[in-house]
Design an enzyme around this catalytic site. Structure first.
Site, PDB file in Angstrom:
ATOM      1  N   HIS A 141       0.830  -1.205   0.000  1.00 51.16           N
ATOM      2  CA  HIS A 141       0.000   0.000   0.000  1.00 51.16           C
ATOM      3  C   HIS A 141       0.861   1.250   0.000  1.00 51.16           C
ATOM      4  CE1 HIS A 141      -2.480   3.243   1.682  1.00 51.16           C
ATOM      5  NE2 HIS A 141      -3.531   2.584   1.231  1.00 51.16           N
ATOM      6  N   HIS A 203      -7.347  -2.215  -2.854  1.00 46.31           N
ATOM      7  CA  HIS A 203      -5.991  -1.950  -3.321  1.00 46.31           C
ATOM      8  C   HIS A 203      -5.358  -3.179  -3.967  1.00 46.31           C
ATOM      9  CE1 HIS A 203      -6.372   1.518  -0.530  1.00 46.31           C
ATOM     10  NE2 HIS A 203      -5.686   2.104  -1.491  1.00 46.31           N
TER      11      HIS A 203
END
Length: 227
Positions: A141, A203
């Site tokens: 991330h 994500h």
């Protein structure tokens, strides 16, 4: 259990898998959840899904008479979300009005031993049928925080076990440009993208259509690896 959170309904099953493991190891203890991402909580509440921040979850426990709590982070690195978790948890300490004792468990990548153990575990999720011209990008991330350095420490550990392995992030550094440059220097012709995140949420799914899939060099192709 403090996680970044996810607004996708089917991902809740993966959080439940974490909870089952905790309950197996600590039978009889109450387990609660907190999501640290404000926008995730807002989306879930709009759909009628009850969720709490760390402060809200701990405040509710105090009202119920709980005095001793362990807050376990499910974040990857000690970045912004982890710092916020620690601050909210420590803010609830008070001999009469709050918690008598609260401790916060570290995120996945926190010290050299944890980083090496995580690297060894990650090897099982990387495709073994690779050629010398193949590369592996573990996509995290990312964070705009000093905790970003732990991604680089993880890369150092995983590269000892998996040749041609690099780490890239969706936020912060190393970003897309830096990763593409490194792949070009390696002469990579095929790239496997492996998510380095807690659960297969937005994500992770975005990696399949993210610019990381753009060709990092002439004739190079990228493959999103779901392992």
């Amino acid at each position: 259990m403090a996680a970044f959170g996810c607004a996708l309904d089917d991902v809740q099953l993966h959080f439940e898998a974490f909870e089952r493991q905790v309950r197996l190891k600590h039978p009889g203890l109450d387990v609660r959840w907190a999501f640290t991402a404000n926008r995730i909580r807002a989306k879930l509440r709009q759909r009628g899904y009850p969720c709490s921040s760390v402060a809200e979850a701990l405040s509710q426990m105090i009202d119920e008479g709980v005095r001793h709590v362990v807050v376990q982070s499910l974040h990857t690195v000690p970045g912004v979300e982890y710092d916020w978790t620690v601050q909210q948890a420590m803010g609830m300490l008070h001999p009469r009005k709050g918690l008598s004792d609260v401790s916060v468990g570290s995120p996945l990548l926190h010290d050299p031993q944890d980083i090496m153990r995580a690297a060894q575990a990650a090897v099982d999720y990387i495709p073994t049928a690779r050629e010398e011209s193949d590369a592996v990008v573990l996509v995290g991330h990312g964070t705009y925080h000093a905790g970003q350095a732990f991604y680089m420490a993880f890369e150092s550990a995983i590269s000892r076990l998996v040749p041609q392995a690099v780490v890239g992030t969706l936020l912060g550094e190393p970003g897309l440009s830096a990763v593409k440059e490194r792949l070009a220097r390696m002469g990579a012709r095929r790239v496997f993208l492996v998510p380095l995140m807690c659960v297969p949420g937005h994500h992770v799914r975005v990696v399949g259509g993210h610019p990381y899939r753009a060709k990092p060099g002439p004739g190079c192709r990228a493959i999103a690896w779901p392992g």
